[in-house]
Motif scaffolding. Sequence first.
Motif, PDB file in Angstrom:
ATOM      1  N   ARG A 446       0.832  -1.210   0.000  1.00  0.00           N
ATOM      2  CA  ARG A 446       0.000   0.000   0.000  1.00  0.00           C
ATOM      3  C   ARG A 446       0.864   1.257   0.000  1.00  0.00           C
ATOM      4  NH1 ARG A 446      -4.250  -0.545   4.734  1.00  0.00           N
ATOM      5  NH2 ARG A 446      -5.118   1.329   3.755  1.00  0.00           N
ATOM      6  N   SER A 449       2.044   1.852  -3.417  1.00  0.00           N
ATOM      7  CA  SER A 449       0.963   2.402  -4.255  1.00  0.00           C
ATOM      8  C   SER A 449       0.738   3.884  -3.987  1.00  0.00           C
ATOM      9  CB  SER A 449      -0.335   1.621  -4.025  1.00  0.00           C
ATOM     10  OG  SER A 449      -0.857   1.863  -2.733  1.00  0.00           O
ATOM     11  N   LEU A 450       1.137   4.353  -2.797  1.00  0.00           N
ATOM     12  CA  LEU A 450       0.996   5.767  -2.461  1.00  0.00           C
ATOM     13  C   LEU A 450       2.182   6.592  -2.957  1.00  0.00           C
ATOM     14  CD1 LEU A 450      -0.426   5.582   1.193  1.00  0.00           C
ATOM     15  CD2 LEU A 450      -1.609   6.388  -0.861  1.00  0.00           C
ATOM     16  N   VAL A 547      -0.630   4.467   6.681  1.00  0.00           N
ATOM     17  CA  VAL A 547      -1.326   4.661   5.399  1.00  0.00           C
ATOM     18  C   VAL A 547      -2.402   5.741   5.503  1.00  0.00           C
ATOM     19  CG1 VAL A 547      -2.787   3.564   3.669  1.00  0.00           C
ATOM     20  CG2 VAL A 547      -0.782   2.366   4.535  1.00  0.00           C
ATOM     21  N   GLU A 551      -2.637   9.425   3.613  1.00  0.00           N
ATOM     22  CA  GLU A 551      -3.816   9.750   2.810  1.00  0.00           C
ATOM     23  C   GLU A 551      -4.495  11.021   3.315  1.00  0.00           C
ATOM     24  OE1 GLU A 551      -5.115   5.230   1.374  1.00  0.00           O
ATOM     25  OE2 GLU A 551      -6.000   6.103   3.187  1.00  0.00           O
ATOM     26  N   ARG A 554      -2.294  14.058   2.458  1.00  0.00           N
ATOM     27  CA  ARG A 554      -2.359  14.436   1.044  1.00  0.00           C
ATOM     28  C   ARG A 554      -3.689  15.103   0.691  1.00  0.00           C
ATOM     29  NH1 ARG A 554       0.835   9.578  -2.219  1.00  0.00           N
ATOM     30  NH2 ARG A 554       2.870  10.077  -1.331  1.00  0.00           N
TER      31      ARG A 554
END
Length: 610
Positions: A446, A449-450, A547, A551, A554
């Motif tokens: 994950r 993917s970020l 994570v 998120e 951002r």
Amino acid sequence: MLAGFLVRALLVVLPAFGLAFGFAVPLLGQAAWQDRVWAIFTIPVLIVLVSDIVTSLRRGEVGLDIVAALSMVAALVVGEELAAIVVALMYAGGQFLEAFAERHARSEMTALLARVPRTAIRHRDGELEEVALDLIAPGDRLLIRQGDVVPVDGVVASTLAVLDQSALTGEPIPVQQHAGDEAMSGSTNAGDAFDLVVSRRAAESTYGGIVRLVEGAQRSKAPMSRLADRFAMVFLAMTVLIAAAAWFFTGDPVRAVAVLVIATPCPLILAVPVAIVSGLSRAAGHGILIKGGKAIEALARINSLVLDKTGTLTDGRAKVVAVNVSANADPDDVLRLAASLDQASKHIIAQTIVAEAQSRQLKLTIPSSVVETPGEGVQGVVEGRSVTVGGVRFVVSKLTQAGENFVQPSRDAGAATVAIAIDGHMAGEIRLADELRSGTHSLLRRLRSLGVQRIVLATGDRREVAEAITAGLDIDSVRAGLTPDQKVLVVLSERKNGPVMMVGDGVNDAPALAAADVGVAMGARGAAASAEAADVVILVDHLDHIVPAIEIARRSRFIALEGVFAGMGLSVIGMVAAALGYLTPVQGALIQEAIDVAVIVNALRALVGR
């Protein structure tokens, strides 16, 4: 810090009161005082603003505050006091929100030295005395009680000391130090009380060095500018150019004032702190404490990740991973007898075995005739049977028949073996190890993917242990056997790949956390030093909370930038209209109010998910 926060709060109250009082003055029959009231209550904000601008310019920083100051001064000069106080109120409000976010985020942090003892127990003339830490000198003999943190570096003077050094080295299993061995300050006494002969003063000891590393790293880390200030030069130049052109081509200074008023960067000043505060609040709801706007902004841009091992990538606690027994023996029965005996021991490994038996719902009984050899093992009687639990050599020495030891040294890096003998015969072994956190594989995917391009493990543990625990993980590099200052160098070297996030939980991680662009501390069981040095603290013991932290950061940054660009765009349209004479300064201030409301409402979207 408190004084500055109170000043920001007062600067909001003054123009708010002045604005309301100015509207009330005509009702009291003193209409002539209305403009004076507005001017008087604008001046305190203007004085503080000018002082802040001078301080920033001395540091070589140019911010949007200059536009706010110009608009207030120009409005007062041409007699547009209402526009001036409206600008003052919105500017002070934005500054207060920013200060509130920073103060609120840091208020729950513990002190860096919360873990360090302030006093020590010293032997003096056949008696024990408690003395302040700074009075301890090399050569003094100290008593380190069970559970005490070793206050200074020294040499073990007793037969044996069992020390938990996980906060310093990352090694989760306590180590045995014999007479003459060195003991590091910051270690915790996990065994019986022992004597320590001091070799270094507190300020020169291991923990004191770590504190200095943290302070140095915090001083050397370049501060980030406020998000809105990055657009300051362009917006400032555009504002001055449009205002000057309006005055030059029309000869009307009021038009220039109207341009400055509507150009006042209230949307920019407000959009960013509101979005940031909203992001901080949302993160707190997930058990993530982010220390202010600079931290959440940096978190949104991280490119490389440096991970500690013990307590971060792993659980940080030794767990029973296997119970091996001799032929015809029942594993649960062997574990039950061993745990029953270990109830009489305070050793951390004994407590782990007891906890494992209880988790399996095994019925434990009370032992008798217990004799413990500190750091070696324990003997006693359980349900009428003689039971011995401890290190392999200790248990073998208690067997009635030589040569029946079937226990083999552990081949698992970082694992510990506890042997069990029942009625003088070897019955089995219990293996303990610090295991990888569940879900680590999916967490790393994950993070990739970020946009996290590089992941590095940095640990004070041995290389074979580090490589064993990371086998099969999507990690780019493993750095093992590191001291605190070497961890700092790892973080600094990774900066060539972009902003770096460091995740750790021990005292030895604190300097690296302070040096990273974003330091993330595991705060549930981690050391106070790491929580203080970090920019982000995970309040629950779940590594996967990194994570949602990224998120949320951002999304908050995106919404803040959205407000900045929208505010700038609307302000430019308003400036052009004001320059053409379609808006007066007061009308410009009112339109600016509408823009303010719009960007605030938009910024509040950071409180909720997509």
